[in-house]
Structure formats: C-alpha cells, structure tokens
Design a protein around this motif. Structure first.
Motif, PDB file in Angstrom:
ATOM      1  N   ARG A 293      -3.722   8.192  -8.261  1.00  0.00           N
ATOM      2  CA  ARG A 293      -2.371   8.584  -8.660  1.00  0.00           C
ATOM      3  C   ARG A 293      -2.359   9.104 -10.090  1.00  0.00           C
ATOM      4  N   THR A 294      -3.187   8.516 -10.935  1.00  0.00           N
ATOM      5  CA  THR A 294      -3.182   8.878 -12.354  1.00  0.00           C
ATOM      6  C   THR A 294      -4.427   9.640 -12.771  1.00  0.00           C
TER       7      THR A 294
ATOM      8  N   ALA B  96      -2.711  -0.375  -3.426  1.00  0.00           N
ATOM      9  CA  ALA B  96      -1.538  -0.526  -4.285  1.00  0.00           C
ATOM     10  C   ALA B  96      -1.747   0.068  -5.668  1.00  0.00           C
ATOM     11  N   HIS B  97      -2.996   0.133  -6.122  1.00  0.00           N
ATOM     12  CA  HIS B  97      -3.294   0.665  -7.450  1.00  0.00           C
ATOM     13  C   HIS B  97      -3.992   2.019  -7.386  1.00  0.00           C
TER      14      HIS B  97
ATOM     15  N   ASP C 220       1.619   9.499  -3.396  1.00  0.00           N
ATOM     16  CA  ASP C 220       2.265   9.232  -4.664  1.00  0.00           C
ATOM     17  C   ASP C 220       3.118  10.431  -5.034  1.00  0.00           C
TER      18      ASP C 220
ATOM     19  N   ASP D  27      -8.244   5.579  -9.885  1.00  0.00           N
ATOM     20  CA  ASP D  27      -6.841   5.519  -9.491  1.00  0.00           C
ATOM     21  C   ASP D  27      -6.420   6.948  -9.180  1.00  0.00           C
TER      22      ASP D  27
ATOM     23  N   HIS E 284     -11.969   4.175 -13.598  1.00  0.00           N
ATOM     24  CA  HIS E 284     -12.071   2.803 -14.100  1.00  0.00           C
ATOM     25  C   HIS E 284     -13.506   2.305 -14.191  1.00  0.00           C
TER      26      HIS E 284
ATOM     27  N   ASN F  21       0.824  -1.200   0.000  1.00  0.00           N
ATOM     28  CA  ASN F  21       0.000   0.000   0.000  1.00  0.00           C
ATOM     29  C   ASN F  21       0.855   1.244   0.000  1.00  0.00           C
TER      30      ASN F  21
END
Length: 409
Positions: free
Chosen positions: A163-164, A240-241, A6, A161, A168, A2
């Motif tokens: 981080r990005t 994690a994602h 980020d 997500d 989804h 985890n």
C-alpha cells in the motif's frame, strides 16, 4: 481485517476497482467487443458498463472502433484496449541480483527491455538508491517519452507493504525500513507501485497465464523458496499491513529434529520442499555463505536426475518434499477456501516425483467438503513469467488510476 486492495494505491475503492478490471479483462480475452456484449460477459449492469467504459475512453485506456458498414443501419461500435495509449514500465529485482525492466503498451506488448546487475550494498537505503539510478537510466535509454508513461511497477524479493511501497526487510541486507516507492516517485516524477515478487507473479498468471479464468485462486510457487499469493473476487489479496503472506515460513515440522530455515526458525515448509531447502546444507543458509545460484541449480538438476535413476537418497528427499507440500496446501484449503490452487513447479519431474506423497497428505489432512470444492492443479513455471508479472503489475495500477505520484513542483 484483510484488505483486497487499497484506495490510496489504486485511486479507486475496491468495488469500483473490481468492476473496472472485470471490463478490462473481458476486453483482453475477447479483443473486440461492443458495450452490449459486456453485461453478459461480466455480470455487470448496462448502466455500470456505460459508466466504466466512458471513464476508460476518457482516460485514453480504451478506444471505440466503428465496424465497416455492410448494409442498412448504423454500423456497430466495438471497444478495444488502446495499443497506442500510455506505456507502463514493469521492473523486477531477481534473486540473482539483476534488475529486469520491461516497457509495454496497454495490451501487454513488449516495447523495450533492459537487464542490469545490481551489486549487494551494505544498507537497504543504498540498495534502493541504486535501483532508482538504474530505473532512471533505463527510461532514458528506452527513448520512450516520459510523459507517455502511465505507471511504474517494481517487484522485489523482500517483505513489502504494497500500500505504501515501504520495504521492511530483505534477506541479504540488514537495515531499517525504506520508503522505496516514494524514493522512485520523487526521482522519476511518475506514479510508482512497489510490491513483493510473489504478488507480481500471481498478477502475471491472472492477466497472461494459467489463471486467466479464475477470480478466486491461490498460487503456490516452488522456487528457491516456497512462496504464494492469492486472488479473491478478481483482486489480489494482501494482509492487514499490506504484506504478501510468507507461506514458506509456515511450520510443517516441530521439535529439535525439524530442519533449520534461512529465517532462523526450525520446521519451515520451505526448508523441506523448495529448491534451496532440498539441495542446500543448513550452514549455507547464512547470507555470507550462500552458494551461487548456478551451483544451487546444478545440485537441483542432479537431484532430479538421481531420483529418476532410482537413487534412494534422492527419492526420499523428494518424497519428503511432497509430504510437506501436501501438508501446507491442505492447511490452506482448510483455512482459506481458496476456490482453486495452482502450484507452479520448476520442472515437470518435480511434480511426478512428489505427487504420490503430496496427494496422500492432501487427502488425509484437508477437510473433505473443502477439498471436493477446491480445484488443485500443477503447471510448470514459464520462462517469461518475469516480464508477464512486471507488466501485469504496472498495467493493473495504470488501469485503476495514479498511485504514489508526487505533487508538481
């Protein structure tokens, strides 16, 4: 493994991000303090305080104010968050299909707001494009100069997500993943963060609400579904994602008799203790048959009224809700050692009517050592949590540095 944060999304590594936010949180709480006060308030060394505050002053996020001289010696210099500094934009797509946008200064003071209905589109890409259009329009309408905007934060009821900024999955729209943060950054030419509504809510409570004194806690929210988000070490924790865990789809019942959930599975905790789970029929879980939220709200209010008047069916439903809420909270206590748990409920009557079975199941299922060291409390969801969460998301990202900003053409 985890990730707490980020680097690409914040511009700082986790340790640097934590120290920066520790200083800013101290300034928010105490308003006007000196550098000499900060080591005692944050636990950071004087050298670290000097480095962090010098960077924040250079970036125009905090200012130094010299106190009026009252005698001999050099007047004391205080630090303050710069209310005249950059502006941040927080936006949220609500469950009712409304884009709510708030422009705030670095202290969290609201400068301009806008609300726009967003119709349902057949694809997620079309939906995302409409959000881009409306955010662009809100910036123009606000008359706030775009170059003064430090960051845009958008929260959506979807699997994101963070981080990005890739969306989804969204319940009512079937589509492939969409890079919404990139789309917005290109359209607005501004740093952009996109994340899940629950993670936005937990930021709001940490910066402005009932969790300001907690660096380690989990927030559960009983809304139309059951959602949760977590802080660890003063920073939001995602998976994690980059996904915010969907605690509402953890299973608290098994077998063919378990209640169906809108996700298609059986036995999800949301099906038992959320607003929709309590008052919607299984056949209504399909996107094409979802009743208007006004109808869901009316049913929920009637359920609480009936329970208060002693109707057995309503009392049984809320007793079951407390049972399953206690199970999932106990599981989280055992699995995460969260420090504190705050449960936000839509109505104080919900807490009163579920408390007995909630406490019985929590006591029976949580390991005693964990439970003794976990503070569990309830609060009512505030009416203005939306703008607080939106503002906190944008403010936190602005404080930590640029994210998802396109290169100049």
């Amino acid at each position: 493994m985890n990730k707490i944060t980020d680097t690409a999304a914040t511009g700082q590594r986790p340790h640097a991000a934590r120290t920066t936010l520790a200083v800013l949180k101290a300034l928010r709480r105490d308003k006007r303090i000196s550098r000499k006060d900060l080591p005692g308030l944050t636990g950071l060394s004087a050298g670290t305080i000097t480095a962090v505050t010098s960077d924040l002053v250079a970036r125009g996020l905090i200012v130094e104010q010299r106190a009026a001289g009252t005698g001999k010696g050099r007047p004391r210099t205080y630090l303050e968050i710069d209310a005249a500094g950059p502006v941040v934009v927080g936006a949220r797509l609500s469950e009712r299909g409304e884009l709510q946008t708030a422009f705030v200064d670095l202290t969290g003071r609201e400068l301009f707001t806008a609300r726009t209905p967003i119709p349902v589109f057949p694809t997620l890409a079309q939906f995302a494009q409409r959000i881009c259009d409306e955010l662009d329009r809100a910036i123009v309408t606000s008359t706030i100069v775009p170059r003064t905007i430090a960051h845009v934060g958008l929260a959506v009821p979807a699997l994101v997500d963070d981080r990005t900024g890739v969306v989804h999955q969204m319940l009512t729209v079937a589509s492939d993943p969409v890079p919404l943060a990139d789309m917005l950054a290109e359209r607005l030419n501004l740093p952009v963060t996109v994340e899940n509504n629950a993670n936005c809510l937990v930021r709001g409570e940490h910066w402005f609400g009932c969790a300001q004194e907690h660096d380690d806690f989990t927030l559960f929210r009983v809304g139309y579904v059951l959602s949760s988000a977590r802080y660890a070490g003063g920073m939001p924790r995602t998976g994690a994602h980059g996904f915010t865990p969907e605690i509402g789809h953890a299973k608290t019942a098994y077998g063919s008799e378990a209640k169906p959930c809108f996700c298609g599975a059986l036995g999800c905790v949301s099906a038992y203790c959320s607003i929709a789970g309590l008052v919607m029929h299984p056949e209504e879980w399909h996107a094409s048959r979802l009743p208007p939220l006004e109808v869901v709200d009316e049913r929920f209010a009637r359920l609480l009224d009936d329970a208060e008047q002693g109707h057995p069916e309503a009392l049984d439903a809320l007793k079951t809700a407390g049972e399953h809420l206690g199970r999932i909270v106990a599981d989280h206590v055992n699995a995460a050692d969260p420090g504190s748990i705050i449960i936000l409920v839509p109505d104080e009557r919900y807490r009163k009517l579920t408390m007995a079975t909630f406490q019985d199941n929590l006591d029976a299922l949580a390991l005693p050592a964990f439970l003794r060291n976990t503070r569990v409390s309830f609060a009512t969801t505030s009416k203005d949590w939306q703008w607080k969460g939106m503002a906190a998301l944008a403010l936190e990202k602005a404080y930590l540095g640029p994210a998802r900003k396109p290169e100049p053409v």
